[in-house]
Write a protein that holds these residues in place. Sequence first.
Motif, mmCIF file in Angstrom:
data_model
loop_
_atom_site.group_PDB
_atom_site.id
_atom_site.type_symbol
_atom_site.label_atom_id
_atom_site.label_comp_id
_atom_site.label_asym_id
_atom_site.label_seq_id
_atom_site.Cartn_x
_atom_site.Cartn_y
_atom_site.Cartn_z
ATOM 1 N N VAL A 220 0.781 -0.940 -0.066
ATOM 2 C CA VAL A 220 0.019 0.012 -0.107
ATOM 3 C C VAL A 220 1.117 1.320 0.016
ATOM 4 C CG1 VAL A 220 -1.714 1.317 1.183
ATOM 5 C CG2 VAL A 220 -1.837 -1.308 1.274
ATOM 6 N N GLU A 228 -4.191 1.977 -1.982
ATOM 7 C CA GLU A 228 -4.350 0.613 -2.127
ATOM 8 C C GLU A 228 -4.212 -0.041 -3.238
ATOM 9 O OE1 GLU A 228 -8.510 2.010 -3.130
ATOM 10 O OE2 GLU A 228 -6.880 2.893 -2.061
ATOM 11 N N THR A 255 3.172 -1.143 6.386
ATOM 12 C CA THR A 255 2.354 -2.164 6.587
ATOM 13 C C THR A 255 2.326 -3.463 7.365
ATOM 14 O OG1 THR A 255 3.013 -3.151 4.540
ATOM 15 C CG2 THR A 255 1.288 -1.594 4.081
ATOM 16 N N LEU A 259 -1.739 -3.848 8.839
ATOM 17 C CA LEU A 259 -2.832 -4.474 8.112
ATOM 18 C C LEU A 259 -3.321 -5.758 8.689
ATOM 19 C CD1 LEU A 259 -2.145 -3.695 4.288
ATOM 20 C CD2 LEU A 259 -3.569 -2.408 5.848
ATOM 21 N N ALA A 264 1.334 -7.235 4.899
ATOM 22 C CA ALA A 264 0.194 -7.118 3.611
ATOM 23 C C ALA A 264 0.435 -8.446 3.156
ATOM 24 C CB ALA A 264 1.053 -6.057 2.880
ATOM 25 N N TYR A 268 -3.401 -9.675 1.779
ATOM 26 C CA TYR A 268 -3.441 -9.901 0.488
ATOM 27 C C TYR A 268 -3.281 -10.965 -0.140
ATOM 28 C CZ TYR A 268 -3.996 -4.878 0.380
ATOM 29 O OH TYR A 268 -4.508 -3.446 0.661
ATOM 30 N N ASN A 345 -9.125 -1.436 11.769
ATOM 31 C CA ASN A 345 -9.496 -1.218 10.258
ATOM 32 C C ASN A 345 -10.739 -0.892 9.870
ATOM 33 O OD1 ASN A 345 -6.787 -2.447 9.578
ATOM 34 N ND2 ASN A 345 -7.557 -4.377 9.432
ATOM 35 N N THR A 369 -8.815 7.067 -0.122
ATOM 36 C CA THR A 369 -7.993 5.938 -0.434
ATOM 37 C C THR A 369 -7.322 5.224 0.616
ATOM 38 O OG1 THR A 369 -5.999 7.129 -0.640
ATOM 39 C CG2 THR A 369 -7.175 6.812 -2.912
ATOM 40 N N GLY A 370 -6.664 4.015 0.336
ATOM 41 C CA GLY A 370 -6.272 3.291 1.600
ATOM 42 C C GLY A 370 -6.716 2.073 1.720
ATOM 43 N N ALA A 371 -6.136 1.359 2.811
ATOM 44 C CA ALA A 371 -6.661 0.005 3.197
ATOM 45 C C ALA A 371 -6.466 -0.032 4.795
ATOM 46 C CB ALA A 371 -5.504 -1.098 2.642
#
Length: 455
Positions: A220, A228, A255, A259, A264, A268, A345, A369-371
Motif C-alpha cells: 500500500v 491501495e 504495512t 494491516l 500485507a 492480500y 481497520n 483511498t487506503g486500506a
Amino acid sequence: MELDVESLKSFYSELERAYVEKTPRSSSLFERAKKVFPDGLTYSIRKLSPYPPYIIKGKGAKVIDVDGNIYTDYWMGHGALFLGHAPDEILEYIKKQVEEGTHFGYENEVALKYAELLVKILPNAEEIKFTNSGTESNYFVLRLARVYSKKLKVIKIEGGWHGAVEQLHYDVSYPYEGFETGGIPPELNKYIESVPFNDLEALEKALKKRDVAAVFIEPVLGGGGAIEPEKDYLKGVRELCDQYDSLLVFDEVITGFRLALGGAQEYYGVKADIVVLGKIVGGGVPGAGAFAGPYDIMKYVEKDRPKKERAYHSGTFSGNPLTTGAGYATISYLMKNKHLYDRVNSLGEMIKKEVDKIREEVEIPIYSTGAGSIVGIHFTTLRPRNHRMAFELRWGRDLIEKTFNLFMRINNVIYISEDLIHLLLSVKHENDDIKKFVELTREFSERIKKFTKKH
C-alpha cells in the motif's frame, strides 16, 4: 469546478493568525531551532507552516504541545505507534529493561526470542536480521537482492518511499526528476527505473527491457498517498517477477503488523521473496528495523561467505534488547488480541465511507483511498490509483491540502504532511475521534465549496 484562489488564501491567512495565537511557545522554540537546525527542523518531513507545534507528551491517540493544546494524533510517530503513545501494554517491559541495560553489544536472549516469534508469523520468512531503521533494512536488502540474483538493476514505484537509500531515493516526489537529492552520481540512474503503482503493463515493459534484480514495492503506497492496490495487482506483480526471474521485495515498513499480524503478505495473500520491516517492529522504541526471507536468500548475508558472494550486514545497535523486547511485547500483545485488527481497520473504512458521502452531499471533488488503518484523502477530480494521479488531478493548486492541514491543527487534530493527506490510525483511536475528524472534514469542505464556481 473552478477555485477562487484569492478567497482560499484569505481563509488560510485567517487560520494562520488563529494558529499563531494558540501556539506562542512553539513559535518561540522554532525561532531557537532555526539557529541550530537547517530549516529549524530535526527532520524535514516534519515541516508544518508557519511552524510546527512542539510536543511534550503523548498518551493513547493524543499528544500535548508546549502551549497545552491537546491534539488527536493521526501520524502516530510516523506510523510506529500502532498501540498508541506510551502504551501501558509495553511500558512495564521498557522500564524493566532500562534498568537491566539498553544495549550490550553482545548477543542476547531477547533478540533471539523475538526472531523466533517473527519467523513463525511472517509468511515466507525462515530467517531474519535486525537493523536500526527501515532505511537501513532497504539498504541491506538492495545489496542482498543484487548478490543473490547476480544482477544490478532494480525497479521501484513512482512515489514509493524506501527511506534515504541512495539508489532507491528516486522518483519519490512529483514531478519526477530522478534522484531526489544531490550528492548521488548521476550515472547510477542506469541501475534504477520507476513505474506507476497499479500498472502491470508498465511494470512488464520495464522488466522486459532490463535484467532486473528486484522489484521494490510498498504493498500500500504510504507517503505516496495512502493508495491501495487494485484487485489482483499484487498477484500480478508476483507473477511478473516470477516470469522475469526477479525478486519481489515488499517494503512493509508501514504495512508490517498494521494491516494484519502477518502484514500485507497475509492481508492480500501474496508472498514476497524478501520483506522489509521498520516502525511497528520495534514497538515504538527507536532503532527499529529488520528484513526477512527464506534461507536460500538469507544465507547470502552470512559473514563467512567469500566477500563478493555476500551482502554484508552490520549495525551497532542492531538487535539491542530494548528495541527487540519492546517489539516482542507489542507483537505478543497483538497475537493475543487479534480482534483489534478488525476494530482499527473498520475505523479506517469508516473515514473512507464518510469522505465519499461528503463528496456526494457537498458536491466537491474529494476522494478517499487506503486500506485498513491507512487512509488517504485527496482533493482530486477522480479517485487516484497511483501517486502521479494524486498530483496531476488536483483542482486546488496544492493550496487546499496545505489549508486543510492548518484547519485541522486549529481544531486540535494533527497529522503530517502538508502535501498529502495520509492518516495512520492506532488501536487507541475511538469512534468519537473518527466522528470528529469526519465532522471537521465536512465543515472544511463546505467552507471550500463557497470558494468555487462551476464552469
